[in-house]
Design an enzyme around this catalytic site. Structure first.
Site, short mmCIF file in Angstrom:
data_model
loop_
_atom_site.label_atom_id
_atom_site.label_comp_id
_atom_site.label_asym_id
_atom_site.label_seq_id
_atom_site.Cartn_x
_atom_site.Cartn_y
_atom_site.Cartn_z
N ARG A 151 -4.98 9.76 -4.56
CA ARG A 151 -5.25 8.42 -5.08
C ARG A 151 -6.69 8.28 -5.55
NH1 ARG A 151 -0.83 5.76 -1.94
NH2 ARG A 151 -0.75 3.56 -2.44
N ARG A 166 10.76 -5.87 -2.10
CA ARG A 166 10.64 -4.86 -1.04
C ARG A 166 10.02 -5.49 0.22
NH1 ARG A 166 7.30 0.52 -2.38
NH2 ARG A 166 5.51 -0.78 -1.89
N LYS A 197 8.01 5.39 -6.82
CA LYS A 197 7.64 6.76 -6.44
C LYS A 197 8.46 7.25 -5.23
CE LYS A 197 3.21 5.86 -5.69
NZ LYS A 197 3.12 4.41 -6.01
N ARG A 229 -4.26 -4.19 -4.50
CA ARG A 229 -3.73 -2.82 -4.66
C ARG A 229 -3.72 -2.41 -6.14
NH1 ARG A 229 1.69 -3.55 -1.59
NH2 ARG A 229 2.07 -1.33 -1.71
#
Ligand code: AMP
Length: 189
Positions: A89, A128, A14, A146
């Site tokens: 979210r 990442r 994203k 998550r």
């Protein structure tokens, strides 16, 4: 005015795609994750309250993130449009965003949903984590948390936007520029 949502699970790409889209279409990029990390880095009260939640993959309260989005929109009155990244979210956040926009005579133009399977997401997140040092990217249990939060709280928003007729799904696996081109085809010029 172009108001885009970039939607997807953690590690879907994203942020990467939102930056490219913001540059091409001259939009203001609003990432609630980036805004919260800036608060943490600055050591504000908000940052202190958010850090523990973020490190554990738990969502920060709707009021806090909606307040940050409200301020960002208000501070950019002459924007060409916005691209929202990592927000909304939850259903209350989606409803709050609709209100914030409709109070200003605006609405969501399109929600771009990046589709990536869980195995690929975990590969990307761990890479990442190594590069950025983000605590929430470095722990497998936090990743799983998550994903669970995404599945229960966030992914139902796809239906919300589908019902509004503004949802587009894009394959998020492949070369960054190929995915970018697929996304651009869905954005009205
Ligand atoms: P992100 O950079 O989008 O992956 O977000 C990192 C973390 O920041 C999330 O795991 C949450 O703890 C928090 N966060 C970011 N955006 C939101 C949001 N819209 N609502 C609640 N918490 C958020």
């Amino acid at each position: 005015m172009l108001n885009l949502l970039i939607f997807g699970p953690p590690g879907a790409g994203k942020g990467t795609q939102a930056l490219k889209i913001a540059e091409k279409f001259k939009l203001i990029h609003i990432s609630t994750g980036d805004l919260l990390r800036a608060e943490v880095a600055a050591g504000t009260e908000l940052g202190k309250a958010a850090k523990n939640l973020m490190d554990n993959g738990i969502l920060v309260s709707d009021d806090i993130v909606v307040g940050m989005i409200d301020a960002k929109i208000s501070n950019n009155p002459s924007a060409n449009g916005f691209i929202f990244d990592g927000f909304p979210r939850t259903l209350p956040q989606a409803e709050a965003l609709d209100n914030l926009l409709s109070n200003r005579g605006l609405s969501i133009t399109v929600t771009l949903s990046l589709e990536v399977d869980e195995e690929e997401l975990y590969k990307r997140i761990s890479l990442r984590g190594k590069m950025s040092g983000r605590a929430d990217d470095q722990d497998k249990n936090t990743f799983l948390k998550r994903m669970q939060v995404y599945t229960t709280e966030t992914s139902p928003l796809k239906d919300y936007y589908k019902k509004k007729g503004v949802l587009v799904s894009i394959n998020g696996i492949g070369e960054i520029d190929d995915i970018f081109n697929s996304l651009c085809k869905e954005i009205p010029a």
